[in-house]
Design an enzyme around this catalytic site. Structure first.
Site, PDB file in Angstrom:
ATOM      1  CB  VAL A   1      -0.915   9.167 -19.247  1.00 54.78           C
ATOM      2  CG1 VAL A   1      -1.401  10.120 -18.171  1.00 54.78           C
ATOM      3  CG2 VAL A   1      -1.015   9.803 -20.629  1.00 54.78           C
TER       4      VAL A   1
ATOM      5  CD  GLU B   1      -4.111  15.441 -19.071  1.00 57.44           C
ATOM      6  OE1 GLU B   1      -4.555  16.603 -19.168  1.00 57.44           O
ATOM      7  OE2 GLU B   1      -2.933  15.180 -18.798  1.00 57.44           O
TER       8      GLU B   1
ATOM      9  CD  GLU C   1     -14.300   1.506 -24.266  1.00 54.79           C
ATOM     10  OE1 GLU C   1     -15.380   2.120 -24.411  1.00 54.79           O
ATOM     11  OE2 GLU C   1     -13.923   1.032 -23.173  1.00 54.79           O
TER      12      GLU C   1
ATOM     13  CG  MET D   1     -15.852  -3.887 -22.475  1.00 55.24           C
ATOM     14  SD  MET D   1     -15.104  -2.277 -22.843  1.00 55.24           S
ATOM     15  CE  MET D   1     -15.249  -2.250 -24.634  1.00 55.24           C
ATOM     16  CB  THR D   2     -21.969  -7.752 -21.374  1.00 56.72           C
ATOM     17  OG1 THR D   2     -21.332  -8.327 -20.226  1.00 56.72           O
ATOM     18  CG2 THR D   2     -21.518  -8.506 -22.610  1.00 56.72           C
ATOM     19  CE1 TYR D   3     -18.478  -1.317 -18.910  1.00 57.60           C
ATOM     20  CE2 TYR D   3     -17.929  -3.647 -18.969  1.00 57.60           C
ATOM     21  CZ  TYR D   3     -17.551  -2.326 -19.105  1.00 57.60           C
ATOM     22  OH  TYR D   3     -16.251  -2.011 -19.440  1.00 57.60           O
ATOM     23  CD  GLU D   4     -20.477   2.401 -18.887  1.00 53.81           C
ATOM     24  OE1 GLU D   4     -20.136   3.151 -17.972  1.00 53.81           O
ATOM     25  OE2 GLU D   4     -19.999   2.464 -20.035  1.00 53.81           O
TER      26      GLU D   4
END
Length: 307
Positions: free
Chosen positions: A145, A172, A215, A278-281
């Site tokens: 894409v 999308e 993910e 990904m140590t966030y959110e």
């Protein structure tokens, strides 16, 4: 450099006097919009100039850099007030060097949407090792894409910030597709088409490496995912492109949940050149008030990763 924690009764003028540095510099180094709005417990970076230069008529940023033996990148870093812009005016004071030896070297990466605020990006780029435009999606036939990434890559290149290509299964609608991941990870001929397209994009756009971000991978696709990363590495490494894989923030190998079960730290760690935790959110827009990346949570993930 020192980190000062604001105490009850503090004001910026008094802090500047105590450390012997201009109040304006503390404001610039800490992006303080209003010097009267300090919060108890807030941390402030205090830097101590060792050598400064007063801009003369006819000076340019390039000429000052050459005269002082600094790169443009370092000159921008030393002077956040420039905000990544080359404009100078006579009488302006530039910091050439700060007291103290440099700290440990770190690699810093930042994701950016193509519609990122340009002035924000401009003033941040000198502090980044990598800029990663977000994101190249995947079609069911292995085509990519398209992404309007060329302006971001060019801005980074102008100040010495390399670009990483970001490959994901984001659709999308803004969701990560485990069905698309399943299709790609279990069809070797489709993988060949996809890898060819990734390589072409890396070469034509001037990227320096690849960041893979699949993910919510199905648990049964954990090993195929690692095998796919290994195939990418085998194809791309000989051409000078490292392969980085993003990992969900796990704290144990058997952690339940679709976000975690398809990511095997051991297998992906062996397959990739580097991993990105990904140590966030934990805190996010629609959740309860809390830190985005609480230190105890981050520490737990890092300690598991190190095993």
């Amino acid at each position: 450099m020192e980190i000062y924690v604001v105490q009850p009764g503090d004001n910026l003028f008094g802090i500047a006097q105590a450390f012997g540095v201009p109040m304006s510099q503390i404001m610039e180094d800490n992006r303080l919009p209003n010097p009267s709005l300090l919060v108890v417990g807030q941390t402030l970076v205090i830097r101590f100039p060792e050598e400064v230069y007063t801009v003369q008529p006819g000076d340019t940023l390039v000429s000052v850099a050459l005269q002082s033996g600094l790169s443009l990148r370092q000159l921008y870093r030393n002077n956040p007030i420039l905000e990544g812009q080359p404009t100078l005016y006579p009488g302006q004071t530039l910091v050439l060097r700060y007291q103290g030896s440099p700290g440990p070297s770190v690699t810093v990466n930042s994701y950016a949407y193509p519609f990122i605020n340009q002035s924000l990006l401009q003033r941040t780029l000198p502090f980044l090792t990598y800029l990663t435009p977000f994101t190249y999606g995947i079609q069911e036939d292995g085509e990519l894409v398209s992404l309007d990434d060329e302006p971001l890559i060019a801005m980074g290149r102008a100040v010495g910030t390399a670009a990483l290509m970001h490959l994901s299964t984001l659709t999308e609608s803004g969701n990560f597709s485990n069905d698309l991941a399943n299709l790609v990870l279990n069809d070797l001929s489709l993988q060949e088409v996809l890898i060819d397209n990734v390589l072409t994009t890396l070469q034509t756009k001037g990227y320096s490496g690849l960041d893979v971000d699949f993910e919510f991978v199905f648990p049964q696709d954990a090993l195929p995912y690692a095998a796919f990363i290994r195939r990418l590495r085998d194809r791309l490494n000989p051409l000078g492109y490292p392969v980085i894989v993003a990992l969900a923030p796990k704290t144990s190998s058997d952690q339940p949940g679709l976000l975690y079960e398809g990511h095997s730290y051991r297998d992906l760690g062996e397959a990739a050149n580097r991993v990105f935790l990904m140590t966030y959110e934990w805190g996010y827009t629609y959740g309860p008030p809390m830190a985005v990346a609480p230190l105890p949570n981050v520490r737990a993930v890092v300690e598991y990763a190190l095993t």
